[in-house]
Design a protein around this motif. Structure first.
Motif, PDB file in Angstrom:
ATOM      1  N   GLU A 249       0.827  -1.214   0.000  1.00  0.00           N
ATOM      2  CA  GLU A 249       0.000   0.000   0.000  1.00  0.00           C
ATOM      3  C   GLU A 249       0.859   1.260   0.000  1.00  0.00           C
ATOM      4  O   GLU A 249       0.554   2.244  -0.698  1.00  0.00           O
ATOM      5  CB  GLU A 249      -0.917  -0.017   1.224  1.00  0.00           C
ATOM      6  N   HIS A 250       1.934   1.252   0.780  1.00  0.00           N
ATOM      7  CA  HIS A 250       2.775   2.451   0.894  1.00  0.00           C
ATOM      8  C   HIS A 250       3.897   2.480  -0.138  1.00  0.00           C
ATOM      9  O   HIS A 250       4.423   3.563  -0.451  1.00  0.00           O
ATOM     10  CB  HIS A 250       3.360   2.531   2.309  1.00  0.00           C
ATOM     11  N   LEU A 251       4.261   1.312  -0.662  1.00  0.00           N
ATOM     12  CA  LEU A 251       5.369   1.250  -1.608  1.00  0.00           C
ATOM     13  C   LEU A 251       4.954   1.633  -3.027  1.00  0.00           C
ATOM     14  O   LEU A 251       5.705   2.280  -3.751  1.00  0.00           O
ATOM     15  CB  LEU A 251       5.969  -0.164  -1.605  1.00  0.00           C
ATOM     16  N   ARG A 252       3.733   1.255  -3.424  1.00  0.00           N
ATOM     17  CA  ARG A 252       3.294   1.489  -4.799  1.00  0.00           C
ATOM     18  C   ARG A 252       3.404   2.966  -5.215  1.00  0.00           C
ATOM     19  O   ARG A 252       4.031   3.277  -6.241  1.00  0.00           O
ATOM     20  CB  ARG A 252       1.860   0.995  -5.004  1.00  0.00           C
ATOM     21  N   PRO A 253       2.830   3.922  -4.459  1.00  0.00           N
ATOM     22  CA  PRO A 253       2.907   5.322  -4.918  1.00  0.00           C
ATOM     23  C   PRO A 253       4.333   5.853  -4.984  1.00  0.00           C
ATOM     24  O   PRO A 253       4.652   6.687  -5.841  1.00  0.00           O
ATOM     25  CB  PRO A 253       2.074   6.093  -3.882  1.00  0.00           C
ATOM     26  N   VAL A 254       5.206   5.381  -4.101  1.00  0.00           N
ATOM     27  CA  VAL A 254       6.602   5.843  -4.122  1.00  0.00           C
ATOM     28  C   VAL A 254       7.310   5.330  -5.368  1.00  0.00           C
ATOM     29  O   VAL A 254       8.030   6.079  -6.047  1.00  0.00           O
ATOM     30  CB  VAL A 254       7.338   5.383  -2.842  1.00  0.00           C
ATOM     31  N   LEU A 255       7.122   4.053  -5.685  1.00  0.00           N
ATOM     32  CA  LEU A 255       7.752   3.488  -6.879  1.00  0.00           C
ATOM     33  C   LEU A 255       7.215   4.153  -8.139  1.00  0.00           C
ATOM     34  O   LEU A 255       7.980   4.472  -9.069  1.00  0.00           O
ATOM     35  CB  LEU A 255       7.520   1.981  -6.940  1.00  0.00           C
ATOM     36  N   GLU A 256       5.907   4.379  -8.191  1.00  0.00           N
ATOM     37  CA  GLU A 256       5.310   5.026  -9.365  1.00  0.00           C
ATOM     38  C   GLU A 256       5.835   6.446  -9.534  1.00  0.00           C
ATOM     39  O   GLU A 256       6.123   6.880 -10.673  1.00  0.00           O
ATOM     40  CB  GLU A 256       3.787   5.017  -9.246  1.00  0.00           C
ATOM     41  N   LYS A 257       5.989   7.160  -8.437  1.00  0.00           N
ATOM     42  CA  LYS A 257       6.518   8.532  -8.511  1.00  0.00           C
ATOM     43  C   LYS A 257       7.967   8.526  -9.001  1.00  0.00           C
ATOM     44  O   LYS A 257       8.356   9.372  -9.816  1.00  0.00           O
ATOM     45  CB  LYS A 257       6.429   9.205  -7.143  1.00  0.00           C
ATOM     46  N   ARG A 258       8.753   7.577  -8.525  1.00  0.00           N
ATOM     47  CA  ARG A 258      10.153   7.526  -8.947  1.00  0.00           C
ATOM     48  C   ARG A 258      10.266   7.231 -10.446  1.00  0.00           C
ATOM     49  O   ARG A 258      11.097   7.830 -11.138  1.00  0.00           O
ATOM     50  CB  ARG A 258      10.912   6.481  -8.131  1.00  0.00           C
ATOM     51  N   LYS A 260       8.066   7.960 -12.707  1.00  0.00           N
ATOM     52  CA  LYS A 260       7.594   9.151 -13.406  1.00  0.00           C
ATOM     53  C   LYS A 260       8.666  10.241 -13.382  1.00  0.00           C
ATOM     54  O   LYS A 260       8.923  10.916 -14.406  1.00  0.00           O
ATOM     55  CB  LYS A 260       6.306   9.659 -12.767  1.00  0.00           C
ATOM     56  N   ASP A 261       9.299  10.425 -12.236  1.00  0.00           N
ATOM     57  CA  ASP A 261      10.361  11.436 -12.115  1.00  0.00           C
ATOM     58  C   ASP A 261      11.541  11.116 -13.043  1.00  0.00           C
ATOM     59  O   ASP A 261      12.125  12.019 -13.655  1.00  0.00           O
ATOM     60  CB  ASP A 261      10.856  11.517 -10.669  1.00  0.00           C
ATOM     61  N   LYS A 262      11.874   9.849 -13.143  1.00  0.00           N
ATOM     62  CA  LYS A 262      12.965   9.449 -14.043  1.00  0.00           C
ATOM     63  C   LYS A 262      12.638   9.806 -15.487  1.00  0.00           C
ATOM     64  O   LYS A 262      13.484  10.297 -16.237  1.00  0.00           O
ATOM     65  CB  LYS A 262      13.205   7.936 -13.935  1.00  0.00           C
ATOM     66  N   GLU A 270      17.879  12.655  -9.536  1.00  0.00           N
ATOM     67  CA  GLU A 270      18.814  12.332  -8.460  1.00  0.00           C
ATOM     68  C   GLU A 270      18.308  11.103  -7.710  1.00  0.00           C
ATOM     69  O   GLU A 270      17.353  11.196  -6.935  1.00  0.00           O
ATOM     70  CB  GLU A 270      18.972  13.518  -7.510  1.00  0.00           C
ATOM     71  N   PRO A 271      18.909   9.941  -7.935  1.00  0.00           N
ATOM     72  CA  PRO A 271      18.399   8.703  -7.330  1.00  0.00           C
ATOM     73  C   PRO A 271      18.586   8.690  -5.825  1.00  0.00           C
ATOM     74  O   PRO A 271      19.679   8.987  -5.321  1.00  0.00           O
ATOM     75  CB  PRO A 271      19.241   7.617  -8.001  1.00  0.00           C
ATOM     76  N   PRO A 272      17.539   8.357  -5.080  1.00  0.00           N
ATOM     77  CA  PRO A 272      17.680   8.211  -3.629  1.00  0.00           C
ATOM     78  C   PRO A 272      18.600   7.036  -3.305  1.00  0.00           C
ATOM     79  O   PRO A 272      18.765   6.118  -4.115  1.00  0.00           O
ATOM     80  CB  PRO A 272      16.244   7.935  -3.156  1.00  0.00           C
ATOM     81  N   LEU A 279      16.981  -1.729  -6.857  1.00  0.00           N
ATOM     82  CA  LEU A 279      16.210  -2.772  -7.539  1.00  0.00           C
ATOM     83  C   LEU A 279      15.538  -2.241  -8.804  1.00  0.00           C
ATOM     84  O   LEU A 279      15.435  -2.944  -9.811  1.00  0.00           O
ATOM     85  CB  LEU A 279      15.167  -3.365  -6.589  1.00  0.00           C
ATOM     86  N   LEU A 280      15.075  -1.000  -8.766  1.00  0.00           N
ATOM     87  CA  LEU A 280      14.448  -0.414  -9.947  1.00  0.00           C
ATOM     88  C   LEU A 280      15.431  -0.327 -11.121  1.00  0.00           C
ATOM     89  O   LEU A 280      15.021  -0.324 -12.283  1.00  0.00           O
ATOM     90  CB  LEU A 280      13.917   0.991  -9.633  1.00  0.00           C
ATOM     91  N   ASN A 281      16.715  -0.262 -10.818  1.00  0.00           N
ATOM     92  CA  ASN A 281      17.736  -0.148 -11.865  1.00  0.00           C
ATOM     93  C   ASN A 281      18.425  -1.479 -12.156  1.00  0.00           C
ATOM     94  O   ASN A 281      19.318  -1.531 -12.995  1.00  0.00           O
ATOM     95  CB  ASN A 281      18.785   0.890 -11.453  1.00  0.00           C
ATOM     96  N   ASP A 282      18.028  -2.525 -11.436  1.00  0.00           N
ATOM     97  CA  ASP A 282      18.654  -3.826 -11.616  1.00  0.00           C
ATOM     98  C   ASP A 282      18.030  -4.545 -12.809  1.00  0.00           C
ATOM     99  O   ASP A 282      16.805  -4.530 -12.981  1.00  0.00           O
ATOM    100  CB  ASP A 282      18.468  -4.657 -10.348  1.00  0.00           C
ATOM    101  N   PRO A 283      18.840  -5.186 -13.671  1.00  0.00           N
ATOM    102  CA  PRO A 283      18.285  -5.885 -14.841  1.00  0.00           C
ATOM    103  C   PRO A 283      17.257  -6.949 -14.471  1.00  0.00           C
ATOM    104  O   PRO A 283      16.289  -7.165 -15.203  1.00  0.00           O
ATOM    105  CB  PRO A 283      19.528  -6.519 -15.479  1.00  0.00           C
TER     106      PRO A 283
END
Length: 504
Positions: A249-258, A260-262, A270-272, A279-283
């Motif tokens: 519930e709390h992770l989905r909006p953060v991942l979606e925002k990241r 979108k920002d990318k 600027e990656p946190p 993980l978002l950048n891992d193949p």
């Protein structure tokens, strides 16, 4: 006395069934195997000694049969390796902790965390930890860790103007460690959410609740036990589902925002600094769309890290605090070091200041060495038949357990009284708490040594530094409290610790 025909038939039936189980379950040991320790009770084997007299039983086995030896517990043969053989197990790819964890008959963990069905998962976890929180990168997290730990200390212990008894069995220290771990795992924005911190703190406790049932049915066959114990899961009961829901519930909006920002910012993004960004950048784990399947995969990955980080670190900081609280002869010496360092850093620890905690580091190492588990909780599985350097062989599929006391209490490394608490042994011999050594196996050995040990030791040291600075800490009895033993394993005392504000 009169016995009916039905009674006699029942006795005969029980006898036949018992004999068949005995014949089927009788251990078959080949000529070149380690010696099988003799036992008196058929089928049961050494199980009762393993459960109720482990420390004495294993010491006698080691003395009489050498290293390694075989015991027969819960319907299967286990090979026990001690000080002479353990390094072979830890430095040889033939032995696998991940296979033992994934395929364990006492409780197949992949039934709870589906991600463990894939052999590469544990390798990916280790790779992630090495690349995100290695010793070289730990300084990037120092400020965040101490900030989060102080939030937890104020919340879990708070003002102790009057002495306050903190019952450590209530998972206070799990909550304390959960906050900085959440910061590193899911980022500073999500780690501020108390529901997420609570989910991380409670996950391991609820996870463990489905592992505590002893594998009694393994006397028939290990698979029988695993099938029965997982029945509730098949019918929908899962004590950790609520924690997964909270995190998603709390992770989905953060991942979606990241994501979108990318897309919008491109090279200016600027990656946190946290594991979910890695993980978002891992193949293997990267994505462009946050689907339910992706969230499930990521959350299971994160919760597995929670199991191997928060649980072990919170247990060991609890052990260390009891070790400190029960030894008043050490209080002034260790406190004075923390006061000196606090004055140097003006309350804001840097990596250099943490490195100066040499007495505290040595104390933590000794607490880790003497935490009194007879065996290491995570066994290894032999992936193919193997011959040790001493000529003894074990078959494919054999479970191998490490006799930790034989390693941590050997007289060659620790003198004539190795069970004594030697608070400055590490300092005197230039061994840090995170340094692996053949006589110090708490973090494993070789290339499979725990990659998170640097983070764990830093968390323990920062947490203890802040606690010792702010509180007098003692046990209710004023002495060393008894630890709680469960078979060959151990948990911290449950008596609680008394905290009282230090006068500033």
């Amino acid at each position: 006395m009169y016995f009916s025909f039905e009674t006699i038939t029942a006795f005969v039936g029980v006898f036949i069934v018992t004999y068949i189980i005995y014949w089927v379950k009788k251990p078959r040991i080949s000529k070149n195997e380690p010696p099988m320790v003799p036992y008196k009770i058929p089928i049961i084997g050494h199980t009762l000694n393993y459960l109720f007299n482990a420390e004495k039983f294993l010491a006698e086995c080691r003395q009489q049969h050498g290293d390694p030896f075989n015991i027969y517990v819960f319907g299967q043969v286990n090979t026990i390796v001690g000080n002479e053989i353990a390094q072979e197990v830890y430095r040889t790819d033939t032995f696998s902790k991940s296979s033992a964890m994934r395929d364990g008959d006492s409780f197949p963990l992949n039934r709870v965390l589906k991600i463990l069905e894939y052999p590469e998962t544990l390798e990916q976890v280790a790779k992630t930890i090495r690349e995100v929180i290695s010793a070289a990168k730990l300084p990037l997290y120092t400020e965040r860790m101490q900030k989060q730990l102080m939030i937890s200390i104020n919340k879990e212990i708070g003002d102790c103007s009057n002495p306050k008894l903190i019952i450590t069995a209530n998972s206070n220290f799990s909550s304390m460690i959960a906050r900085p771990v959440a910061d590193i795992l899911v980022g500073q924005e999500i780690s501020k959410n108390e529901d997420v911190v609570k989910a991380f703190a409670d996950f391991t406790k609820d996870f463990a609740s489905i592992l505590v049932i002893p594998p009694i049915l393994s006397f028939i066959h290990p698979k029988v036990h695993s099938q029965v114990i997982t029945l509730p899961l098949r019918f929908g009961w899962n004590p950790i589902r609520k924690h997964m829901i909270t995190l998603k519930e709390h992770l989905r909006p953060v991942l979606e925002k990241r994501l979108k920002d990318k897309e919008i910012l491109g090279d200016k993004y600027e990656p946190p600094l946290d594991i979910i960004e890695y993980l978002l950048n891992d193949p293997e784990y990267g994505t462009k769309v946050i689907t339910d399947d992706y969230l499930n995969k990521i959350c299971e990955f994160l919760f597995f890290i929670v199991v191997v980080s928060i649980h072990t670190t919170s247990r060991h900081i609890t052990f260390a605090l009891y070790d400190f609280a029960g030894r008043p002869e050490l209080w002034d010496d260790i406190y004075e070091e923390q006061v000196r360092i606090d004055k140097e850093c003006i309350g804001e620890l840097s990596p250099q200041h943490i490195n100066k905690m040499v007495k505290l580091d040595s104390f933590v190492r000794e607490s880790l060495r003497t935490f009194d588990s007879a065996l290491i909780p995570l066994p290894h599985k032999c992936l193919e038949s193997y011959t040790f350097k001493n000529g003894m062989s074990i078959p494919k599929g054999r479970i191998v357990q490490t006799y930790l006391m034989d390693i941590h209490y050997n007289t060659t490394a620790y003198g004539p009284e190795p069970r004594s608490f030697l608070p400055y042994h590490g300092l005197e011999n230039n061994f840090s708490a995170s340094k692996i050594d053949k006589n110090y196996l708490i973090f494993g050995s070789g290339k499979h040594a725990c990659p998170g040990r640097f983070l764990a030791v830093n968390e323990i040291k920062i947490g203890m530094h802040k606690l010792i600075l702010n509180y007098h800490i003692k046990t209710p009895s004023g002495k060393i409290e008894e630890k709680i033993h469960f078979g060959p394993f151990v948990s911290p005392p449950v008596s609680g610790l008394i905290f009282e504000n230090r006068k500033k």
